[in-house]
Design an enzyme around this catalytic site. Sequence first.
Site, short mmCIF file in Angstrom:
data_model
loop_
_atom_site.label_atom_id
_atom_site.label_comp_id
_atom_site.label_asym_id
_atom_site.label_seq_id
_atom_site.Cartn_x
_atom_site.Cartn_y
_atom_site.Cartn_z
N SER A 51 3.40 -0.97 -0.62
CA SER A 51 3.76 -2.37 0.49
C SER A 51 2.94 -3.21 -1.21
CB SER A 51 3.24 -2.43 1.00
OG SER A 51 3.19 -3.50 1.95
N PHE A 52 3.27 -3.58 -1.85
CA PHE A 52 2.87 -5.54 -2.11
C PHE A 52 2.00 -4.45 -3.66
CE2 PHE A 52 3.97 -7.16 1.80
CZ PHE A 52 3.46 -8.99 0.73
N TRP A 53 0.63 -5.17 -4.07
CA TRP A 53 0.11 -4.91 -4.99
C TRP A 53 1.18 -4.45 -6.07
CZ3 TRP A 53 -2.14 -4.35 -0.76
CH2 TRP A 53 -3.55 -4.71 -0.27
N ASP A 93 7.94 7.40 9.56
CA ASP A 93 9.63 8.10 8.99
C ASP A 93 10.22 9.28 9.15
OD1 ASP A 93 11.85 7.88 7.38
OD2 ASP A 93 11.29 9.23 6.64
N ALA A 145 -0.70 2.71 -0.13
CA ALA A 145 -0.04 4.48 0.86
C ALA A 145 -0.06 4.63 2.04
CB ALA A 145 -0.92 5.34 0.03
N ILE A 146 1.03 3.11 2.41
CA ILE A 146 1.73 2.56 3.71
C ILE A 146 3.07 3.16 3.13
CG2 ILE A 146 -0.49 2.23 4.28
CD1 ILE A 146 1.58 -0.88 4.47
N ASP A 147 4.03 2.82 4.47
CA ASP A 147 5.71 2.60 4.06
C ASP A 147 6.54 3.94 3.53
OD1 ASP A 147 4.35 0.05 5.70
OD2 ASP A 147 6.26 -0.70 3.66
N ASP A 207 8.76 -1.60 12.41
CA ASP A 207 9.71 -0.80 11.58
C ASP A 207 9.45 -0.04 11.68
OD1 ASP A 207 7.08 -2.64 10.45
OD2 ASP A 207 5.64 -1.57 11.20
N GLU A 240 7.95 -3.86 0.09
CA GLU A 240 7.32 -3.16 0.47
C GLU A 240 8.19 -2.26 1.55
OE1 GLU A 240 4.64 -4.61 2.48
OE2 GLU A 240 5.96 -5.67 5.27
N GLY A 296 -4.34 -6.35 5.32
CA GLY A 296 -4.75 -6.78 4.13
C GLY A 296 -5.24 -5.47 3.35
#
Length: 313
Positions: free
Chosen positions: A173-175, A101, A154-156, A41, A205, A119
């Site tokens: 991410s996902f969801w 970032d 709440a990531i990436d 990442d 994501e 997960g």
Amino acid sequence: MFKGKKKWMLAAALSVVMSLSLVIPAFAAFWNLTGDTVVHDPTIIKVGTTYHVFSTGQGIQHLTSSNGTSWSRTNQVFASPLSWWKTYVPNQATNDLWAPDIEYYNGKYWLYYSISSFGSNTSAIGLASATNINGPWTDNGLVIRTTSSNNYNAIDPHLFIDPSGNPWLSFGSFWSGLKLTRLDKNTMKPTGSLTSIASRSGGIEAPTIAYRQGYYYLFASIDSCCQGVNSTYKMVVGRSTSITGPYVDQNGVSMMNGGGTIIDAGNVRWKGPGHQDVYNNNIIIRHAYDADDNGTPKLLINDLNWPNGWPSY
């Protein structure tokens, strides 16, 4: 199923991504990297003559290079965990930070990062700032959080400054996919509501937004990372005349409906490329799993070209 970036990769690497559209051919220059290139990442910035890459790992990993090709590891950003992290993410592995970032804005370096566990969408995005790229870093605290009751993660995080100088944060991410929010110029934290900008049943994501010649480009990673040579990560892109979308691929399919033109699906050696970052619209970086080194995730850099208004390398 869910994003698995992390514990497996860190243990293996730092102890030393429906139906999609057209695949764009690769032809731009591939940078031949040497030295310590183990990353996951990655995000990149150039300060003076020195390149800096920050990445997932203990306290946020930090690599530097004087020429962009020969890399070495320097001090991590956080020597020890901050007390507030586990308030929001009790299951976080100690000082294990994901997907940073880095951007420069209004006289400071802003470093967004993710706090989570495998997960789970009990997650948080944190923020640190500094006037020197090498620190010291100031803790600016929580930016946004999610819990199991939310339908997004709440990531990436990715900070983008629009042509008018307004800061925006994309993440997810996902969801239910990728989100976008306007940021306050002073606090660099959300102001206003969230906008959904991409969704895909198989997972999407790691958003990155770039602007060029009237279009906003949304880069993202799809499918599964973190399985070494068995990773199926891929990088996709769509574009829009508005930062809030709709983003469509080269076939006109909306990224809210699973669209996305594949720009990199890997090759015989480099498996599962993803979590890209675009710098100055002419460099693209990402990690991929090295089949010649037992699937170790490593940094890849290419020149980025824009034939016919679409990114390619």
